[in-house]
Design a protein around this motif. Structure first.
Motif, short mmCIF file in Angstrom:
data_model
loop_
_atom_site.label_atom_id
_atom_site.label_comp_id
_atom_site.label_asym_id
_atom_site.label_seq_id
_atom_site.Cartn_x
_atom_site.Cartn_y
_atom_site.Cartn_z
N PHE A 44 -9.52 1.65 1.44
CA PHE A 44 -10.29 0.45 1.78
C PHE A 44 -9.45 -0.54 2.57
N THR A 45 -8.26 -0.84 2.08
CA THR A 45 -7.43 -1.84 2.73
C THR A 45 -6.95 -1.36 4.09
N TYR A 46 -6.56 -0.09 4.17
CA TYR A 46 -6.11 0.45 5.45
C TYR A 46 -7.23 0.40 6.49
N SER A 47 -8.42 0.82 6.11
CA SER A 47 -9.53 0.81 7.06
C SER A 47 -9.89 -0.62 7.45
N HIS A 48 -9.74 -1.56 6.51
CA HIS A 48 -10.03 -2.96 6.81
C HIS A 48 -9.03 -3.51 7.83
N ILE A 49 -7.77 -3.27 7.59
CA ILE A 49 -6.74 -3.75 8.52
C ILE A 49 -6.92 -3.11 9.89
N LEU A 95 0.82 -1.22 0.00
CA LEU A 95 0.00 0.00 0.00
C LEU A 95 0.85 1.26 0.00
N LYS A 96 2.06 1.19 0.51
CA LYS A 96 2.91 2.38 0.58
C LYS A 96 3.27 2.88 -0.81
N LYS A 97 3.23 2.00 -1.82
CA LYS A 97 3.56 2.39 -3.19
C LYS A 97 2.34 2.42 -4.10
N LEU A 123 -10.35 -13.23 13.64
CA LEU A 123 -9.94 -12.09 12.84
C LEU A 123 -8.47 -12.19 12.44
N ALA A 124 -8.17 -11.67 11.27
CA ALA A 124 -6.78 -11.65 10.81
C ALA A 124 -5.96 -10.70 11.66
N PRO A 125 -4.70 -11.02 11.94
CA PRO A 125 -3.86 -10.14 12.76
C PRO A 125 -3.47 -8.88 11.99
N GLY A 126 -3.73 -7.71 12.57
CA GLY A 126 -3.44 -6.48 11.86
C GLY A 126 -2.63 -5.47 12.64
N ASN A 127 -2.25 -5.80 13.87
CA ASN A 127 -1.55 -4.82 14.70
C ASN A 127 -0.19 -4.44 14.13
N VAL A 128 0.53 -5.42 13.60
CA VAL A 128 1.85 -5.13 13.04
C VAL A 128 1.70 -4.32 11.76
N ALA A 129 0.78 -4.72 10.91
CA ALA A 129 0.59 -4.04 9.62
C ALA A 129 0.17 -2.60 9.81
N ILE A 130 -0.66 -2.33 10.80
CA ILE A 130 -1.16 -0.96 10.98
C ILE A 130 -0.04 -0.02 11.38
N LYS A 131 1.00 -0.54 12.01
CA LYS A 131 2.13 0.31 12.39
C LYS A 131 3.03 0.62 11.20
N ILE A 132 2.96 -0.20 10.17
CA ILE A 132 3.76 0.06 8.96
C ILE A 132 3.18 1.23 8.19
N LEU A 133 1.87 1.36 8.21
CA LEU A 133 1.20 2.38 7.41
C LEU A 133 1.14 3.71 8.15
N SER A 134 1.01 4.76 7.38
CA SER A 134 0.99 6.10 7.95
C SER A 134 -0.37 6.41 8.56
N PRO A 135 -0.40 7.00 9.76
CA PRO A 135 -1.69 7.39 10.35
C PRO A 135 -2.38 8.49 9.56
N LYS A 136 -1.68 9.13 8.63
CA LYS A 136 -2.32 10.15 7.79
C LYS A 136 -3.46 9.57 6.96
#
Length: 1607
Positions: free
Chosen positions: A581-586, A570-572, A597-610
Motif C-alpha cells: 500500500f505505502t509503496y504504491s502510494h509513494i 518499509l525495508k524492514k 502532492l507529497a514529494p516521492g521521487n527520492v523515496a521511490i529510489k530507496i525502495l526495491s522495484p521488486k
C-alpha cells in the motif's frame, strides 16, 4: 519600484522640524473637487468594460477639537457599459436624484494627527452611501512619522489593516511635501472580505487574486500642520482564472481629491440625531442578499414570491422553460429579504399544492438565512413536512447556508431535539450538518472558539465510557467534519497507542477516528503529522489501521525527509499489505503533476522495484491526475484499496475525486465502502445452527491439547458506506447481519410479491407524472471593498431546472387475480403490453461575474452560458411471455426545432435600481454585433445590443466560425444536424482568456430524412418454434455448385471484380475459397511456427482428435473425402441450416415506412445440436438490397472452436476466419485465438494501418514487450497462457510485430485444469455451478506432495512428520471453529491419513493398498456409494482423479483432496486471513508465515511445523501419540552480555513423554532466552513470552518407545 524608492530616499531633505500631520483649521471650510472611477474588464483597448464614476465637491470643516464635518455638494453618479476608451460615461440622473438627499447630509468624523477615528451619521444615511464617504475619508488616512522618511507599517483603512509602505520627500522650489504610500492588499493582518461558497476550498496559489493601491499626496506644510492640496489614488485588482500568461481580468479604481478653495462659511449639521456608525473600515450592506446577475426592486416580498412561483409552475409543466433557472435565482433572491412571517404566509397558501410545495422546499435551503433555517426547524417539529422532505431540505441547507453563530445554534438545537433523535437517518444528517456548519464558520473567521464543539466532546466522552459503538462512530464523524484542532485530544483518546478505550473498539471505529484527522490536518497539519506517523510506525497495530494512517500522513504535507523515512521503514516491514500500500502510494504520487502532492521521487529510489510485482491481492493506492499549470486547472482521482486477508473483496475501498481551478483545490467527492463480513454472511451456510454447540465442544476439546492456542478475532458480518461532498461527510450507513438476512429473503417474501402485484395494478390503471426539480448547483462569491468605498464582487452562479412529463400504462392479459400475490410462475404466463411517453427537459444557466454589485447600482462584466435540452420519446413494448415474443416499437413524436442548444456570451452591463429600463448591455467583443450570424433566428436572447450596434467597431476580431454538419440515419428516418457558431478576440493575442470571451453557440437538431416518412421503428424478438413465422424476407444461401449458383456467382464477379481479383479460381465462390485458404494458411502457419513461435511453442490438444457426430457415420465422411473433424465436411453436409431445421431465434429491426416498403434488417439463428454448430444469417429487408452477413461456427472438439464470417452482397464480398483452440505453451495450459481475414473493407485496412504506427509507443508505455517479426500476413493471433494460477502470459502476433506481456498478475485464480478446460463442477443447478466456479477461482490452496508442503501463501517447506501424532493442517481459527483438517502419519504403514472435522461429521480419509477409502463418523462408506451428501446438502464427498475429495464451500472449506501421494486443501475466499495451522493464514503475508498457535513468529520451518502437533496427555491416550511440547534447557553454558548464562527455549520442542525413549530425532534451530547462572529458577510456563537472546540447535523427538513406567 525599488529604484523609485531609492531615488526618492536620496532626495529627501532631512533635519527640518516641520509638522506633517494633516490639519483643517477651525473656522474654515475646505472645498475639494472629488472624482472617483471604478472600471472592470480585460486590459485590452477596444473591448467592452463596465463601471461607474462619482463626481462631487467635498466640503470639510472643523466642528470641535478633533471632530470634523464632511459634506458632499453637487454629487453626480455616472455608469459605464461600452467599448473602452471610445464610449463615454452616461449620467445616472434618476439614481443621483434618488440618493441626493442622503449625499447632502453632512457626516461627522474623528480625525487626529492624520488618523480617522469614529464616524457619526443620521440613520437616514444608508450604509452604502456611508461607505462612499468612507472611500473619501480613506484618502485622508495618513500615518506620518516626523523622524523617518521611508518606512512601512500595518495601516488601518477602509479595506482593513494592510501592509503599507511610505516614502516622504520635499519639493524645495515649490515648498511642498510629497508623500507616496503603497498598500499590498494581499498582505493584511485583517482584510475586509466576505466569502460565500468558498469554505470547502483549499488555497494553493495566493496570486490568483492580487490587489495593490498607490496614494500620492501634495501637501503644504506649516508649523502647526500640513494641508492636503492634492491627492490621487490608483488601485488595481487582478483576477487570474488561468496562469498569468493566459490572461488576466482587472478591476481598476481611481480617486482624485483637489483643493479648490478655502471658505469661511461653516458647514451646518443636519437636524437629526447623529449615531455612531463604526469607524473607517468598510461595512457590508445589502449586497450580501443581492445577486450580481440581476437587479430587482423588492417592495412586497410575499407578493413578488407568489408571482415568481406562478411563473415557475405554469411554464415548467410539459417541458422546462428556458428562463426557468433565472427565475429560480430570482425566487431565492426575493426570499432572502422576506421575513419569517412572509414565508409562513406563502407556505400556508401553497403547502397543499404539490407543484408549488416542491418549488418552495427546493428554494428554502439555498436562501441561506437564519429565517430559512428556523422555518425548516419549525415546520418539521409541527409535522408540516415529512421526514423524507426534512432530510432532503436539511441536507441542502447545511451545505448552502452561510455559517454564523445563530445558525450553528439552530442546527445544534434541531440535531439534539427528541423528535429528530427518534429518526436515525434524520439525526445522522443533522449531527453531521452540525459539524459542517462549524467547519464553515471556522473557515470564515480568524479565530474559531472551541466552545462550539464542547457538547460533542462531552457526548463523545460519555459514549466511550458506555462503550456505545454507534454513538462513538457518529460523534467521531461529526468531529471529523468540523475539523477543529480542539477535537484532536478527544479523537486521540480512542486511537490505539494513545488511549486505553481503543482496545475495546472495533477496527472500523478506530479507522474512522484516524480518518477524522484529515480535516484537522488541513488547518493544523503540524499537530496531526506526528500522530499519524506514530500510528504508521507502530507494528503492533492492525495493518489496516496503519494503512489508514498512511493516507492521513500523506495529506499532512510531508516533506522529502519524512517520506524518505517512511521508505526506509518499509525495508524492514514484515506486513506485505502495508508495504504494498505505502509503496504504491509513494510511487503514484511521484508520477503525479498536481501542485499539492507529497514529494516521492527520492523515496521511490530507496525502495526495491521488486515491490511492483506484488499482485492485486495486496493493498494498493492508485492516483491519476491531469493538471495544466498554464491553465491552473486539473483533476485528480485516488483509489485506496485496503485488504487484510488477500481476499477477492477488499476490506475497504476509498474512491476520491479532487478538482483544481484558479489556484484552489477541493475534494469534490469521496465514497468509502467496507465489506469486512458481507461475503461471509452471504455465502456461508445457515443450515447447521442446531449442531453448533456439539460441534464446538468437540473441536475445542481437540484444540485444548495445544495449550497456547489463541483464537483469531472473528470478522463481523458488517459492511458500511459513507459519502463525502467537498470534504464533508453527508451520510453513512452500516449494514449489519439483520439487514443482510432481510435482503436475501426479500425477493422471495410475500411482501415483495404483493408489491409486484400493486405495481402491475398501478400500471394497468395508468401512471401520469409531471415533475419539475430546480437546483442551485453553485453560488460562489467573494465581495471586498475598493478604495472608492464601493464593493467589488467576483461570483459564479449555476442553476438548473429539470422537468419531465411521464405517462405509462400497461395492458395485461389475462387479468391479474384480485386477492393472491403475483408469483414468478404466474408472471411467466402473462402477456404484458406497455405504452410509455416521456418528455424530459433541462435548462441550465451559468454566470461568471466581476464588477460592482450594490442594491442601487450594478456594473460588471459577465460570462453567461445557457443550455436547453428537450428529448421527447414515445414507445410501445410488449412481452408475450407464453409465446416467447418480445417487441419494442418507437413511435413518432413532435420534436422542437432544436433538441439541444448551448450559447455562451461575454457581456458588459450597467444598470441602476431607479431606471431599470435604461439598462445598458454591450458585448465584450463589439465586432460580434456587426457580424451576428443567422443563429439569432434560432437562438432566442433576452439581451438587446443597441448600445454598441450603432457605432462601427474599432476592434477587428477573428473571422467567426459557422459550420453545419448533418449526418443522415436512413434506417431511423431522421438526420441529425449540428450547427456551430463561434467568434472571439483571439486575433489580438492567442491566450486562453481571449479565446473564451466573445460569443459561441452550438445547436443540435433532429429532422426527418429525405424520402418516404417513417411511421415507427420496430424491434421484435421471437424465440422458439414460431420464430420462422416472423421472417419477413426469405433467406437463401447461394450453392455455388448448382447451375443457379454458378450464374449468380458469375454476375456477382462482374460487379465485384476489383474486390475478387485475389480469388483462387473463377469457378469457386468466396465462401468456398475460405476453406481452401484455411487449409493453405494452416500449412503456412505451421511452417512459420518453426520460426516465429520458436520462443513460445504452442502445442495443440485437439490434434488427431475428432468430433464424431452421432448422425454422420465415419463411412459417409470418408466417402465425402473429408475427415469428420473438418468444418468443411460439416458445412458441405448442410450449407444452410435453414433447409434442415427451423430458426431458434429471429430478431427483426425494421423501420415501418409510409409506403409499406420493407426497410431494416432481420437476423435468424439456427442450431445444429448434433454437430455442435450455430449459424446466424443477418440480411437486409429492402427488396433490392442483397447485403447479408453469414456467420457459421462449430465446436470441433472440447479444445477447438471455429467460425467463419462472410458479409457483403450475398455474403460474397468480405470474409474472416476465427479459430479458438486450447493447448500448451511450454508446460502451461494456454488458449489461442486466430483471426484470419481473406478480404476486409478498405476503410478497415486504412485505419488499421494508421493505428499500427502508434502501437509500439503505447505498448512500451504500458510495459509491453514489442519485437519486430514477419508473422503471417493476413492474420492476428492472440495466445493466453496460465503458468501459475494467478498469473497470465499474453502474446499478440501481428503481421509485422509481436507483442508480449508475461507474468501479468490476476486478481483471482482461474479454475483451469492442466488440459486447459474448466475443472469438473460437482453441481447440477446453474446458480450452484456459478457459485462453485466463483469459490474455486477465489479459493486459497495448500498442498502437500510427499513431504513437501506448499502453504496457502505459496511458501514451501519440508514437513518431517512425527509418527502417530496428528498435526493441524488447516482449520478455522476463529471462535466459530467451522472446520478442522488434521494430518497424521500412521506408525505401521508410515502413510498419511487425513481427518476432517466439520459440522457433525468426523471424516477419515486413508489409503489401503492402491485404493483410498473414507469413513464418516467411524462408519466406512463404500466407493460405490459415492457421492455422499450430508443431509443439509452443504457437504459432499466424491471421487476425483485418483483420489477422494470433500466439498463444503458454505462452511469455508472449498475442497479437501486426498490421494496416495498428494494431499490438498482449499479454503474459500472469505476464510482468508482466518485460518491457521501448517497451511498458514492465507493472508498473503509470507514474511509472517511461520506463526505458531500462540501467535509467536518463528524463523524455523521445523519448529513451526512441530508447534502444530497435537501432543499426548499421557500414555493412556488412544491416539498412540507419545510426544509433548516442552521448553528445553541449552546444555552448554553461554556468555550473554558479558556473563555466564543458562538458556531456555522460547519455542516449544517435541519431547517424549516420561517413561518413553526417543527412537527417532531431528535437529531444530530455535530461539533461547538466557538468565544469569546464579539467578532463581525460571517459570517455564510463561517462557514463550520472553525475548530471544540467541538461536541454537536443539534435539526434537520424532518417535518414541515407551515402557511400563509411562502412564
Amino acid at each position: 519600484m525599488r529604484v523609485l524608492v531609492l531615488s526618492l530616499a536620496i532626495a529627501l531633505v532631512a533635519g527640518q522640524n516641520v509638522n506633517l500631520a494633516p490639519e483643517f483649521s477651525a473656522a474654515k471650510t475646505y472645498v475639494y473637487k472629488y472624482e472617483a472611477l471604478l472600471l472592470g474588464g480585460l486590459p485590452v483597448e477596444g473591448l467592452a468594460k463596465a463601471g461607474m464614476k462619482v463626481s462631487s465637491k467635498v466640503l470639510i470643516s472643523a466642528l470641535a477639537e478633533n471632530i470634523y464635518l464632511l459634506k458632499l455638494a453637487d454629487p453626480e453618479i455616472f455608469e459605464y457599459s461600452g467599448v473602452w476608451p471610445r464610449d463615454p460615461f452616461v449620467p445616472a440622473t434618476k439614481l443621483t436624484s434618488a440618493l441626493a438627499a442622503q449625499f447632502l447630509i453632512p457626516i461627522k468624523f474623528e480625525y487626529t494627527n492624520g488618523v480617522v477615528g469614529k464616524l457619526f451619521a443620521p440613520a437616514e444615511v444608508s450604509t452604502t452611501v456611508l461607505n462612499i464617504h468612507r472611500g473619501i475619508l480613506n484618502i485622508l488616512q495618513l500615518n506620518l512619522k516626523q523622524n523617518q522618511n521611508v518606512y512601512e507599517l500595518q495601516e488601518a483603512g477602509a479595506q482593513g489593516v494592510c501592509k503599507t509602505f511610505y516614502v516622504i520627500s520635499e519639493d524645495v522650489k515649490s515648498e511642498r511635501v510629497v508623500v507616496t504610500k503603497s498598500k499590498d492588499l494581499n498582505n493584511c493582518q485583517e482584510r475586509i472580505i466576505k466569502d460565500m461558497g468558498l469554505a470547502y476550498l483549499e488555497t494553493l496559489k495566493a496570486n490568483s487574486l492580487t490587489g495593490a493601491a498607490t496614494y500620492s499626496y501634495i501637501m503644504k506644510p506649516s508649523a502647526t500642520g500640513a494641508l492636503i492640496t492634492e491627492a490621487t489614488v490608483w488601485e488595481l485588482h487582478e483576477v487570474t482564472p488561468v496562469a498569468e500568461m493566459g490572461g488576466v481580468a482587472q478591476m481598476e479604481a481611481k480617486q482624485s481629491l483637489t483643493l479648490i478653495e478655502v471658505k469661511r462659511t461653516p458647514i451646518m449639521q443636519a437636524n437629526a440625531d447623529y449615531l455612531a456608525r463604526g469607524a473607517l473600515q468598510y461595512e457590508f450592506a445589502t449586497e450580501i442578499l443581492q445577486t450580481p446577475i440581476q437587479l430587482i426592486r423588492i417592495s412586497d416580498p410575499a407578493a413578488q414570491t407568489v408571482e415568481i412561483l406562478d411563473h415557475l409552475v405554469a411554464n415548467n409543466v410539459a417541458k422546462v422553460h428556458e428562463d426557468a433557472p433565472l427565475k429560480f435565482i430570482q425566487l431565492i433572491q426575493v426570499l432572502r429579504v422576506a421575513s419569517l412571517e412572509n414565508i409562513e404566509a406563502i407556505w400556508s397558501q401553497f403547502k397543499a399544492r404539490p407543484e408549488y410545495r416542491r418549488f418552495i422546499l427546493d428554494a428554502i435551503p439555498v436562501v441561506g438565512t437564519p429565517v430559512a433555517v428556523r422555518f425548516i426547524k419549525e415546520k418539521f417539529l409541527a409535522k408540516d413536512i415529512t421526514v423524507a422532505e426534512t432530510v432532503q431540505v436539511l441536507l441542502a441547507a447545511v451545505h448552502m447556508v452561510p455559517a454564523d453563530v445563530e445558525i450553528i445554534r439552530l442546527i445544534s438545537t434541531m440535531a439534539h431535539h427528541r423528535k429528530v433523535q427518534v429518526h436515525p437517518v434524520l439525526r445522522e444528517i443533522a449531527m453531521l450538518g452540525y459539524g459542517t456548519m462549524i467547519a464553515k464558520y471556522c473557515a470564515a473567521v480568524p479565530t474559531c472558539p472551541a466552545e462550539l464543539l464542547k457538547p460533542i466532546h462531552e457526548r463523545a466522552a460519555e459514549a466511550v465510557a458506555n462503550a456505545d459503538i454507534d454513538e462513538i462512530t457518529l460523534l467521531v464523524k461529526v468531529m471529523g467534519n468540523a475539523g477543529h484542532p480542539a477535537s484532536l485530544k478527544p479523537i486521540m483518546k480512542i486511537l490505539p497507542g494513545f488511549g486505553s478505550a481503543a482496545a475495546s473498539l472495533p477496527i472500523r471505529v478506530q479507522a474512522d477516528a484516524i480518518l477524522a484527522l484529515r480535516n484537522i490536518a488541513k488547518r493544523e497539519f503540524k499537530f496531526v503529522q506526528p500522530v499519524a506517523l506514530q500510528l504508521f510506525m507502530d507494528k503492533t497495530l492492525h495493518p489496516e489501521l496503519r494503512m489508514v494512517a498512511c493516507i492521513v500522513l500523506f495529506e499532512t504535507k510531508p516533506n522529502v525527509a519524512l517520506v524518505s523515512t517512511l521508505a526506509n521503514a518499509l525495508k524492514k516491514e514484515t506486513s506485505l499489505q502495508l508495504v504494498s500500500f505505502t509503496y504504491s502510494h509513494i510511487k503514484a504520487l511521484s508520477k503525479g503533476n498536481a501542485p499539492d502532492l507529497a514529494p516521492g521521487n527520492v523515496a521511490i529510489k530507496i525502495l526495491s522495484p521488486k515491490l511492483d510485482r506484488l499482485s492485486y491481492r495486496f493493498s494498493k493506492a492508485i492516483h491519476l491526475d491531469i493538471y495544466r499549470s498554464s491553465m491552473m486547472a486539473g483533476a485528480a482521482g485516488s483509489v485506496f484499496i485496503i485488504n487484510d486477508g488477500a481476499t477477492i473483496l477488499p476490506t475497504a475501498v476509498v474512491v476520491k475525486a479532487r478538482a483544481y481551478l484558479a489556484g484552489a483545490a477541493a475534494d469534490v467527492l469521496e465514497v468509502g465502502v467496507r465489506t469486512e463480513g458481507i461475503q461471509e454472511a452471504l455465502l456461508k451456510t445457515r443450515a447447521l445452527q442446531d449442531l453448533e454447540d456439539d460441534r464446538l465442544t468437540k473441536m475445542k476439546r481437540v484444540m485444548k491439547a495445544i495449550a497456547e492456542w489463541k483464537v483469531l478475532p472473528k470478522s463481523q458480518p458488517l459492511g458500511s458506506i459513507y459519502v463525502k461532498f467537498f470534504g464533508q461527510e453527508i451520510a453513512f450507513a452500516n449494514i449489519d447481519k439483520a439487514i443482510v438476512d432481510q435482503a436475501v429473503q426479500l425477493p422471495t417474501s410475500a411482501h415483495a410479491k404483493l408489491l409486484l402485484k400493486d405495481a402491475l395494478k398501478a400500471l394497468q390503471s395508468g401512471i401520469s407524472v409531471q415533475a419539475a426539480k430546480p437546483l442551485l448547483a453553485a453560488e460562489i462569491r467573494r465581495i471586498f471593498p475598493t478604495a472608492v468605498g464601493v464593493p467589488m464582487e467576483l461570483s459564479l452562479y449555476s442553476a438548473a431546472v429539470a422537468a419531465a412529463t411521464i405517462k405509462v400504462q400497461a395492458i395485461i392479459t389475462p387479468p391479474l387475480p384480485e386477492l393472491s400475490a403475483v408469483t414468478a410462475a404466474e408472471l411467466m404466463k402473462l402477456d404484458i403490453k406497455l405504452l410509455a411517453e416521456a418528455t424530459p427537459s433541462i435548462a441550465v444557466e451559468t454566470y461568471a461575474v466581476m464588477g460592482i454589485n450594490t442594491a442601487f447600482i450594478q456594473a460588471a462584466v459577465m460570462a453567461r452560458a445557457k443550455a436547453l435540452a428537450v428529448l421527447p420519446a414515445k414507445l410501445e413494448a410488449r412481452a408475450d411471455i407464453p409465446k416467447l415474443n418480445f417487441k419494442i416499437e418507437v413511435l413518432p413524436v413532435v420534436t422542437p426545432e432544436h433538441i439541444a442548444k448551448i450559447r455562451v456570451e461575454t457581456l458588459a452591463f450597467a444598470r441602476n435600481i431607479e431606471d431599470l429600463a435604461a439598462e445598458r448591455i454591450t458585448p465584450m467583443v463589439p465586432v460580434i454585433a456587426a457580424q451576428r450570424m443567422s443563429t439569432d433566428r434560432s437562438l432566442s436572447s433576452e439581451i438587446s445590443y443597441e448600445a454598441s450596434s450603432e457605432v462601427q467597431p474599432q476592434l477587428r476580431a477573428g473571422t467567426p466560425i459557422h459550420k453545419i454538419i448533418c449526418v443522415p440515419a436512413p434506417l431511423l428516418g431522421i438526420k441529425g444536424c449540428f450547427e456551430l457558431t463561434s467568434s472571439n478576440a483571439a486575433l489580438i493575442k492567442d491566450i486562453p482568456l481571449l479565446n473564451l470571451i466573445g460569443e459561441h453557440a452550438a445547436l443540435l437538431a433532429v429532422k426527418p430524412a429525405d424520402g418516404p416518412a417513417i411511421e415507427r421503428l420496430k424491434v421484435e424478438v421471437q424465440v422458439g418454434a414460431k420464430a420462422a413465422e416472423k421472417l419477413l424476407k426469405e433467406i437463401n444461401i447461394i450453392d455455388e455448385l448448382s447451375p443457379e449458383g454458378r450464374t449468380i456467382i458469375t454476375k456477382l464477379k462482374k460487379i465485384l471484380e476489383p474486390a475478387l481479383k485475389s480469388s483462387s479460381s473463377s469457378s469457386s465462390s468466396l465462401l468456398s475459397s475460405l476453406f481452401s485458404s484455411s487449409s493453405s494458411s494452416s500449412s503456412y502457419s505451421s511452417s512459420m511456427s518453426k520460426v516465429s513461435l520458436k520462443e513460445y511453442p504452442f502445442k495443440k490438444f485437439h490434434k488427431d482428435q475428432y468430433l464424431v457426430s452421432q448422425r454422420i457415420s465415419a463411412q459417409n465422411l470418408r466417402s465425402s473425402g473429408s475427415s469428420a473433424s473438418s468444418f468443411e465436411a460439416i458445412y458441405k453436409q448442410t450449407k444452410f441450416l435453414g433447409n434442415a431445421v427451423a430458426p431458434a431465434v429471429v430478431v427483426i429491426l425494421r423501420a415501418v415506412r409510409a409506403d409499406q416498403k420493407l426497410l431494416g434488417y432481420q437476423a435468424a439463428a439456427y442450431l445444429d445440436k448434433a454437430n455442435s454448430r450455430v449459424q446466424t444469417i443477418i440480411s437486409a429487408l429492402a427488396e433490392t438490397d442483397n447485403w447479408k452477413l453469414c456467420a457459421d461456427g462449430g465446436l470441433l472438439s472440447k479444445h477447438k472452436v471455429m467460425a467463419k464470417v462472410a458479409f457483403g452482397a450475398e455474403c460474397q464480398e468480405f470474409a474472416t476466419i476465427l479459430k479458438a483452440e486450447a493447448g500448451l505453451l511450454g508446460a502451461s495450459p494456454a488458449a489461442r485465438l486466430e483471426v484470419e481475414w481473406v478480404k476486409i473493407p478498405a476503410i478497415v485496412t486504412t485505419y488499421a494501418t494508421r493505428l499500427a504506427k502508434y502501437i509500439p509507443g503505447v505498448a512500451l508505455m504500458a510495459g509491453i514487450t514489442v519485437s519486430k517479426a514477419k508473422n503471417i500476413e493476413k492474420e492476428l493471433e492472440l495466445t493466453v497462457a496460465i503458468p501459475p494460477e494467478r498469473t497470465v502470459d499474453v502474446i499478440v502476433k501481428l503481421p509485422l510485430m509481436t507483442l508480449s506481456k508475461l507474468a501479468l498478475p490476476l486478481p483471482i485464480a482461474l479454475p483451469i485444469g492442466a488440459d486447459a478446460v474448466i475443472r469438473a463442477i460437482p453441481e447440477d443447478n446453474i446458480l450452484d455451478q456459478l457459485h462453485f466456479l466463483y469459490a474455486e477461482a477465489t479459493s486459497a490452496q495448500c498442498s502437500m506432495v510427499r513431504d513437501t508442503l506448499t502453504t496457502f501463501n505459496n511458501r514451501r517447506l519440508k514437513n518431517e512428520m512425527p509418527l502417530s501424532c496428528s498435526q493441524v493442517w488447516a482449520q478455522d481459527c476463529t471462535s466459530e471453529l467451522k472446520f478442522m483438517v488434521l494430518l497424521k502419519k500412521d506408525e505401521l504403514s508410515e502413510q498419511n491419513h487425513i481427518n476432517v472435522k466439520i459440522a457433525d461429521m468426523d471424516v477419515d480419509l486413508f489409503p489401503t493398498g492402491s485404493d483410498v477409502l473414507v469413513k464418516v463418523n467411524g462408519m466406512g462408506v463404500p466407493i460405490s456409494s459415492l457421492p455422499y451428501k450430508h443431509p443439509s446438502g452443504s457437504i459432499q464427498i466424491r471421487q476425483k482423479a485418483q483420489g477422494l475429495v470433500l466439498h463444503a464451500p458454505s462452511l469455508g472449506l472449498q475442497e479437501v483432496y486426498f490421494s496416495k501421494d498428494t494431499w490438498r486443501v482449499n479454503v474459500v475466499d472469505w476464510m482468508k486471513g482466518q485460518t491457521c495451522g501448517l497451511c498458514g493464514k492465507a493472508d498473503g503475508e509470507i514474511k509472517q508465515e511461520y506463526s505458531t498457535p500462540s501467535g509467536y513468529q518463528t524463523k524455523s520451518p521445523a519448529s513451526f511445523a512441530h508447534s502444530w502437533v497435537l501432543p499426548a496427555e499421557s500414555c493412556r491416550d488412544s491416539t498412540q501419540c507419545r510426544l509433548k511440547h516442552e521448553s528445553v534447557k541449552l546444555e552448554k553454558q553461554m556468555i550473554v552480555d558479558g556473563q555466564e548464562s543458562k538458556c531456555y527455549s522460547v519455542e516449544p520442542v517435541l519431547r517424549c513423554l516420561p517413561g518413553c525413549l526417543p527412537v527417532k530425532t531431528m535437529p531444530v534451530t530455535i530461539g533461547f532466552h538466557c538468565l544469569p547462572t546464579g539467578s532463581s529458577s525460571v517459570d517455564l510456563s510463561n517462557i514463550s513470552g520472553k525475548s530471544v537472546d540467541l538461536r541454537e540447535t536443539a534435539e526434537a523427538h520424532m518417535a518414541c518407545q515407551c515402557n511400563t513406567r509411562c502412564i
